[in-house]
Design a protein around this motif. Structure first.
Motif, PDB file in Angstrom:
ATOM      1  N   ILE A  69      -7.784  -2.511   0.693  1.00 14.18           N
ATOM      2  CA  ILE A  69      -7.829  -3.970   0.511  1.00 14.18           C
ATOM      3  C   ILE A  69      -8.498  -4.307  -0.821  1.00 14.18           C
TER       4      ILE A  69
ATOM      5  N   ARG B  63       1.381  -1.268   4.491  1.00 14.57           N
ATOM      6  CA  ARG B  63       1.126  -2.700   4.620  1.00 14.57           C
ATOM      7  C   ARG B  63       1.642  -3.453   3.392  1.00 14.57           C
TER       8      ARG B  63
ATOM      9  N   THR C  75       0.842  -1.206   0.000  1.00 11.32           N
ATOM     10  CA  THR C  75       0.000   0.000   0.000  1.00 11.32           C
ATOM     11  C   THR C  75       0.877   1.257   0.000  1.00 11.32           C
TER      12      THR C  75
ATOM     13  N   THR D  13       0.016 -15.036   1.297  1.00  7.84           N
ATOM     14  CA  THR D  13      -0.220 -14.130   2.434  1.00  7.84           C
ATOM     15  C   THR D  13       0.335 -14.726   3.732  1.00  7.84           C
TER      16      THR D  13
ATOM     17  N   SER E 184      -6.392  -5.765  -4.038  1.00  6.00           N
ATOM     18  CA  SER E 184      -6.854  -7.093  -4.469  1.00  6.00           C
ATOM     19  C   SER E 184      -7.203  -7.088  -5.953  1.00  6.00           C
TER      20      SER E 184
ATOM     21  N   HIS F  29       0.419  -6.069   1.284  1.00  7.66           N
ATOM     22  CA  HIS F  29      -0.916  -6.633   1.055  1.00  7.66           C
ATOM     23  C   HIS F  29      -0.824  -8.121   0.740  1.00  7.66           C
TER      24      HIS F  29
END
Ligand code: FMN
Length: 170
Positions: free
Chosen positions: A95, A138, A80, A120, A99, A140
């Motif tokens: 998110i 983050r 991110t 993940t 994605s 992801h």
């Protein structure tokens, strides 16, 4: 190839053969991510491609030594650049945004004749440290990419459309 055929063909690939991904294919995958839609077109992503063996080794450790990472020719860390935007529906956008970008890259990988797998399962702090991702951001997911070991592919089931879709009511 129709998009639906690419979608039907795609499987998570967790073992790759030792063949290098051509630069043009990697670029087209990254381009697919770049062109993905995002909430308010904020494009809150940074894609980090791991090519260096010593960095890959550290990523592998952060991923508990799994075969998917060990055998992948390239790994894209999908990170991110902003985690604060809330969409009008009240959900955080990053998110969804990341994605969708990851999905676009997976489908382009399939189109290019490559395999991919979202990973993940990792120690995020370690990945962040190795890739110098800012503390407030983050990781992801990781997208493992390579030429498929066709024997390793597993069929997966999906719920029927009747199970997941209705007209008009829940
Ligand atoms: C959000 C998300 C997280 C996932 N994390 C992992 C993971 O850590 N390791 C892994 O091997 N697969 C992971 N996967 C792949 C799923 O297990 C896989 O997509 C699912 O079982 C359906 O199989 P298919 O992709 O072959 O159709 C992840 C997929 C998604 C969408």
């Amino acid at each position: 190839m129709a998009v639906i055929d690419i979608i039907k063909e795609r499987r998570s690939c967790r073992k790759f053969i030792s063949k290098k991904i051509e630069d043009s294919k990697l670029n087209s995958i990254l381009e697919a991510g770049r062109l993905a839609p995002s909430a308010k077109n904020r494009q809150p992503w940074r894609f980090i491609t791991i090519t260096d063996e010593s960095i890959k080794e550290k990523i592998l450790n952060a991923c508990y030594g799994i075969d998917t990472i060990k055998t992948a020719d390239k790994i894209i860390a999908v990170c991110t650049t902003n985690i604060n935007y809330t969409m009008p529906n009240g959900l955080h956008s990053h998110i969804c945004d990341l994605s969708i970008a990851t999905s676009f890259m997976m489908l382009q990988a399939e189109y290019e004749g490559l395999g991919s797998c979202i990973i993940t399962t990792y120690i995020e702090e370690s990945i962040r440290d190795v890739l110098t991702v800012p503390f407030s951001m983050r990781v992801h997911c990781l997208l493992a990419l390579g030429y498929k070991d066709e024997n390793s592919l597993e069929e997966t089931e999906r719920k029927s459309l009747d199970d997941i879709h209705n007209f008009e009511h829940w």
